[in-house]
Design a protein around this motif. Structure first.
Motif, PDB file in Angstrom:
ATOM      1  N   VAL A  72       0.867  -1.364  -0.063  1.00 48.93           N
ATOM      2  CA  VAL A  72      -0.120  -0.095  -0.045  1.00 48.93           C
ATOM      3  C   VAL A  72       0.816   1.171  -0.043  1.00 48.93           C
ATOM      4  O   VAL A  72       0.617   2.139  -0.799  1.00 48.93           O
ATOM      5  N   CYS A  73       1.820   1.032   0.733  1.00 52.13           N
ATOM      6  CA  CYS A  73       2.530   2.467   0.919  1.00 52.13           C
ATOM      7  C   CYS A  73       3.787   2.700   0.173  1.00 52.13           C
ATOM      8  O   CYS A  73       4.282   3.790   0.053  1.00 52.13           O
ATOM      9  N   SER A  74       4.503   1.602  -0.337  1.00 50.60           N
ATOM     10  CA  SER A  74       5.639   1.583  -1.262  1.00 50.60           C
ATOM     11  C   SER A  74       5.315   1.061  -2.733  1.00 50.60           C
ATOM     12  O   SER A  74       5.713   1.863  -3.562  1.00 50.60           O
ATOM     13  N   LEU A  75       5.035  -0.145  -2.771  1.00 50.17           N
ATOM     14  CA  LEU A  75       4.729  -0.557  -4.204  1.00 50.17           C
ATOM     15  C   LEU A  75       3.792   0.054  -5.092  1.00 50.17           C
ATOM     16  O   LEU A  75       4.245   0.648  -6.124  1.00 50.17           O
ATOM     17  N   PHE A  76       2.572   0.437  -4.517  1.00 55.05           N
ATOM     18  CA  PHE A  76       1.624   0.983  -5.098  1.00 55.05           C
ATOM     19  C   PHE A  76       1.830   2.509  -5.516  1.00 55.05           C
ATOM     20  O   PHE A  76       1.677   2.866  -6.910  1.00 55.05           O
ATOM     21  N   MET A  78       4.913   3.696  -6.060  1.00 55.42           N
ATOM     22  CA  MET A  78       5.926   3.595  -7.138  1.00 55.42           C
ATOM     23  C   MET A  78       5.479   2.901  -8.340  1.00 55.42           C
ATOM     24  O   MET A  78       5.876   3.480  -9.352  1.00 55.42           O
ATOM     25  N   LEU A  79       4.590   2.316  -8.241  1.00 56.99           N
ATOM     26  CA  LEU A  79       3.893   1.825  -9.693  1.00 56.99           C
ATOM     27  C   LEU A  79       3.008   3.042 -10.299  1.00 56.99           C
ATOM     28  O   LEU A  79       3.050   3.353 -11.602  1.00 56.99           O
ATOM     29  N   ARG A  80       2.449   3.597  -9.557  1.00 50.71           N
ATOM     30  CA  ARG A  80       1.740   4.911  -9.991  1.00 50.71           C
ATOM     31  C   ARG A  80       2.678   5.699 -10.347  1.00 50.71           C
ATOM     32  O   ARG A  80       2.414   6.297 -11.703  1.00 50.71           O
ATOM     33  N   ASN A  81       3.707   6.279  -9.964  1.00 47.91           N
ATOM     34  CA  ASN A  81       4.751   6.853 -10.510  1.00 47.91           C
ATOM     35  C   ASN A  81       5.149   6.468 -11.765  1.00 47.91           C
ATOM     36  O   ASN A  81       5.641   7.202 -12.601  1.00 47.91           O
ATOM     37  N   ALA A  82       5.759   5.121 -11.818  1.00 47.14           N
ATOM     38  CA  ALA A  82       6.210   4.437 -12.998  1.00 47.14           C
ATOM     39  C   ALA A  82       5.140   4.711 -14.091  1.00 47.14           C
ATOM     40  O   ALA A  82       5.522   5.067 -15.414  1.00 47.14           O
ATOM     41  N   VAL A  83       3.991   4.800 -13.924  1.00 48.29           N
ATOM     42  CA  VAL A  83       2.875   4.668 -14.998  1.00 48.29           C
ATOM     43  C   VAL A  83       2.762   6.084 -15.345  1.00 48.29           C
ATOM     44  O   VAL A  83       2.792   6.416 -16.603  1.00 48.29           O
ATOM     45  N   GLN A  84       2.698   6.847 -14.585  1.00 47.66           N
ATOM     46  CA  GLN A  84       2.618   8.476 -15.116  1.00 47.66           C
ATOM     47  C   GLN A  84       3.794   9.074 -15.540  1.00 47.66           C
ATOM     48  O   GLN A  84       3.696   9.672 -16.467  1.00 47.66           O
ATOM     49  N   LYS A  85       4.999   8.379 -15.324  1.00 54.37           N
ATOM     50  CA  LYS A  85       6.102   8.718 -15.902  1.00 54.37           C
ATOM     51  C   LYS A  85       6.343   8.211 -17.270  1.00 54.37           C
ATOM     52  O   LYS A  85       7.555   8.246 -17.867  1.00 54.37           O
ATOM     53  N   ASN A  86       5.741   6.948 -17.560  1.00 55.34           N
ATOM     54  CA  ASN A  86       5.838   6.088 -18.803  1.00 55.34           C
ATOM     55  C   ASN A  86       7.156   5.324 -18.523  1.00 55.34           C
ATOM     56  O   ASN A  86       8.055   5.200 -19.558  1.00 55.34           O
ATOM     57  N   ALA A  91       8.847  -0.026 -13.341  1.00 58.54           N
ATOM     58  CA  ALA A  91       7.755  -0.770 -12.646  1.00 58.54           C
ATOM     59  C   ALA A  91       8.303  -2.302 -12.531  1.00 58.54           C
ATOM     60  O   ALA A  91       7.853  -2.876 -11.109  1.00 58.54           O
ATOM     61  N   VAL A  92       9.019  -2.890 -13.484  1.00 63.84           N
ATOM     62  CA  VAL A  92       9.471  -4.105 -13.436  1.00 63.84           C
ATOM     63  C   VAL A  92      10.204  -4.302 -12.088  1.00 63.84           C
ATOM     64  O   VAL A  92      10.439  -5.288 -11.375  1.00 63.84           O
ATOM     65  N   LYS A  93      11.486  -3.256 -11.778  1.00 60.68           N
ATOM     66  CA  LYS A  93      12.083  -3.415 -10.787  1.00 60.68           C
ATOM     67  C   LYS A  93      11.253  -3.654  -9.249  1.00 60.68           C
ATOM     68  O   LYS A  93      11.831  -4.103  -8.452  1.00 60.68           O
ATOM     69  N   TYR A  94      10.401  -2.584  -9.243  1.00 59.74           N
ATOM     70  CA  TYR A  94       9.415  -2.684  -8.339  1.00 59.74           C
ATOM     71  C   TYR A  94       8.704  -3.761  -7.839  1.00 59.74           C
ATOM     72  O   TYR A  94       8.648  -4.616  -6.869  1.00 59.74           O
ATOM     73  N   LEU A  95       8.270  -4.315  -8.851  1.00 60.40           N
ATOM     74  CA  LEU A  95       7.366  -5.668  -8.651  1.00 60.40           C
ATOM     75  C   LEU A  95       8.514  -6.777  -8.353  1.00 60.40           C
ATOM     76  O   LEU A  95       8.024  -7.709  -7.839  1.00 60.40           O
ATOM     77  N   PHE A 328      -5.063   2.098 -15.123  1.00 59.84           N
ATOM     78  CA  PHE A 328      -4.005   1.543 -14.021  1.00 59.84           C
ATOM     79  C   PHE A 328      -4.213   2.355 -12.875  1.00 59.84           C
ATOM     80  O   PHE A 328      -4.132   1.801 -11.756  1.00 59.84           O
ATOM     81  N   LEU A 329      -4.189   3.788 -13.156  1.00 58.58           N
ATOM     82  CA  LEU A 329      -4.155   4.296 -11.846  1.00 58.58           C
ATOM     83  C   LEU A 329      -5.367   4.342 -10.995  1.00 58.58           C
ATOM     84  O   LEU A 329      -5.421   4.360  -9.733  1.00 58.58           O
ATOM     85  N   THR A 330      -6.639   4.048 -11.664  1.00 61.88           N
ATOM     86  CA  THR A 330      -7.789   3.972 -10.845  1.00 61.88           C
ATOM     87  C   THR A 330      -7.767   2.509 -10.061  1.00 61.88           C
ATOM     88  O   THR A 330      -8.309   2.512  -8.755  1.00 61.88           O
ATOM     89  N   SER A 331      -7.204   1.695 -10.622  1.00 61.36           N
ATOM     90  CA  SER A 331      -7.132  -0.011 -10.179  1.00 61.36           C
ATOM     91  C   SER A 331      -6.127   0.308  -8.927  1.00 61.36           C
ATOM     92  O   SER A 331      -6.305  -0.271  -8.038  1.00 61.36           O
ATOM     93  N   ILE A 332      -4.958   0.975  -9.174  1.00 65.95           N
ATOM     94  CA  ILE A 332      -4.059   1.044  -7.929  1.00 65.95           C
ATOM     95  C   ILE A 332      -4.749   1.751  -6.660  1.00 65.95           C
ATOM     96  O   ILE A 332      -4.501   1.136  -5.797  1.00 65.95           O
ATOM     97  N   LYS A 333      -5.550   2.501  -6.983  1.00 59.86           N
ATOM     98  CA  LYS A 333      -6.268   3.438  -5.830  1.00 59.86           C
ATOM     99  C   LYS A 333      -7.159   2.273  -5.127  1.00 59.86           C
ATOM    100  O   LYS A 333      -7.327   2.285  -3.934  1.00 59.86           O
ATOM    101  N   THR A 334      -8.059   1.692  -5.925  1.00 60.37           N
ATOM    102  CA  THR A 334      -8.985   0.529  -5.428  1.00 60.37           C
ATOM    103  C   THR A 334      -8.158  -0.509  -4.650  1.00 60.37           C
ATOM    104  O   THR A 334      -8.636  -0.915  -3.712  1.00 60.37           O
ATOM    105  N   ALA A 335      -7.006  -0.989  -5.177  1.00 53.58           N
ATOM    106  CA  ALA A 335      -6.174  -1.951  -4.774  1.00 53.58           C
ATOM    107  C   ALA A 335      -5.866  -1.730  -3.334  1.00 53.58           C
ATOM    108  O   ALA A 335      -5.758  -2.278  -2.398  1.00 53.58           O
ATOM    109  N   GLY A 336      -5.458  -0.482  -3.183  1.00 56.69           N
ATOM    110  CA  GLY A 336      -4.780   0.145  -2.002  1.00 56.69           C
ATOM    111  C   GLY A 336      -5.837  -0.043  -0.842  1.00 56.69           C
ATOM    112  O   GLY A 336      -5.534  -0.234   0.417  1.00 56.69           O
TER     113      GLY A 336
END
Length: 402
Positions: A72-76, A78-86, A91-95, A328-336
């Motif tokens: 919730v506090c780290s992966l999501f 960072m994924l959000r940031n990776a997606v926003q910045k393309n 993202a692979v590194k974080y996963l 993707f960003l909406t799904s990350i928010k729901t996942a959190g």
């Protein structure tokens, strides 16, 4: 999603009734059999082993809490940031980092499952030894009192009632599995044509938000989803009622078994180790839920691998991130939100195991042979009151994929 079952984010709380009941059943066994030195020693050893096992269980659940928090506090974020910045490489590194957290939990839970199996066998051996000692003292019992006969008949009647109720629970569970499977196949089919739902299915191992997504985005097929979900809710409610009935019968049975044990003790005979049998059932229940927990984290690990390999791998997908970004960003928010709930449930379970580890076995500091009859009865009444107050429903009934 899984092919067989669905769970709620709170499924780990099913651990709680069995964990709380275990120490109380040990206490009853200790009081009933503690007047026989050899048996007192055996029960003390098994109880201490279980106490240490619960301490280790607390540690494993803490790992689940920490990993949920990290997601919730780290992966999501960072994924959000990776997606926003393309930046799919980030993202692979974080996963991959998240995968190491999950592998650590899987190993820890697997170790706990094996230890519960060993402890169950240890308690079974202890129970067998008690039965052997009991046979050697039963020759003293030349005839049953009328009170004992009446108690034995009542115990037999409740045992049969408990058996039938457990059978009904098993039948309901089979029906629930069938509806779960049908519902998951239905959602899986819809996910193939819905990018947002597909992403959500990977990030959130809970089926509740997927159903809501169908209601929001696919009203034309929502009727079938609603029917299946309503049927699942009905069966789950029926199962809950049966579980409550089963629990109430078990408490009454424990009370009658205790009275029968006291009657035998007063005649100098070792009572049946029924409470140790119930300890085994509790340990088996905890072990079963830990197996589910291991499978859950394995499923999460596979899902994250899928996300890494199919969403963030390859140059072509870098260009597609712009199209997927909003979903993707909406799904990350729901996942959190759902992972936060799961972490809180693990934390509550961890707290219960902590209490059981630290406080619930203090009765071992007392010599049961030194208790007067009034003191012994006071202990019995206190234990039975605690058993009656345990909530048999350790969780609520939203759903989570296996």
């Amino acid at each position: 999603m899984a092919d067989s079952k669905v769970w709620s984010p709170e499924f780990v709380q099913d651990l709680l009734p069995s964990a709380q009941r275990t120490a109380l059943l040990y206490h009853l066994s200790y009081l009933c059999l503690g007047g026989f030195p050899k048996l007192e020693y055996m029960i003390r050893e098994r109880a201490l082993e279980t106490q240490m096992l619960f301490g280790s269980s607390e540690t494993v659940l803490l790992k689940c809490v920490c990993t949920s928090c990290n997601l919730v506090c780290s992966l999501f974020p960072m994924l959000r940031n990776a997606v926003q910045k393309n930046k799919p490489v980030l993202a692979v590194k974080y996963l991959e980092k998240a995968r190491t957290w999950i592998n650590d939990i899987i190993r820890a839970v697997d170790d706990m499952v094996k230890r519960y199996d060993q402890q169950n066998k240890s308690v079974a051996s202890c129970t067998s030894d008690v039965i052997q000692e009991q046979k050697e003292t039963e020759v003293k019992l030349t005839q049953h009192s009328e009170e004992m006969k009446s108690l034995e008949e009542a115990v037999a009647k409740l045992e049969e009632e408990l058996r039938k109720t457990a059978q009904n629970v098993e039948e309901i569970e089979k029906k629930i599995d069938g509806i779960n499977s049908e519902l998951q196949d239905h959602i899986k089919e819809l996910s193939r044509n819905n990018i947002g739902m597909s992403i959500l299915a990977v990030l959130v191992p809970f089926i509740g938000p997927l159903i809501q997504s169908i209601y929001d985005t696919s009203p034309g097929v929502a009727a079938q989803t609603q029917y299946l979900n309503a049927e699942l809710s009905r069966l789950t409610s029926e199962k809950s009622n049966l579980r409550n009935r089963e629990w109430n019968i078990q408490v009454k049975l424990t009370d009658l078994q205790l009275k029968l044990a006291i009657s035998k003790i007063q005649m100098g005979v070792i009572p049946s180790p029924v409470h140790l049998n119930d300890v085994q059932k509790c340990l088996s229940r905890i072990q079963k839920i830990l197996v589910q927990l291991k499978m859950f984290w394995e499923k999460v690990g596979v899902a994250l691998d899928t996300l890494k390999d199919k969403t963030f791998a390859g140059d072509a997908l870098i260009e597609e991130l712009d199209d997927l970004k909003e979903e993707f960003l909406t799904s990350i928010k729901t996942a959190g939100m759902y992972w936060k709930t799961f972490g809180e449930c693990c934390q509550r379970a961890q707290g219960i195991f902590s209490i059981q580890n630290k406080d619930a076995y203090q009765f071992l500091e007392i010599n049961p042979s030194s208790l007067s009859e009034d003191e012994r009865m006071e202990h019995y009444e206190c234990i039975m009151e605690k058993l009656k107050n345990i909530n048999p429903q350790g969780s609520t009934t939203a759903t989570i994929t296996e």
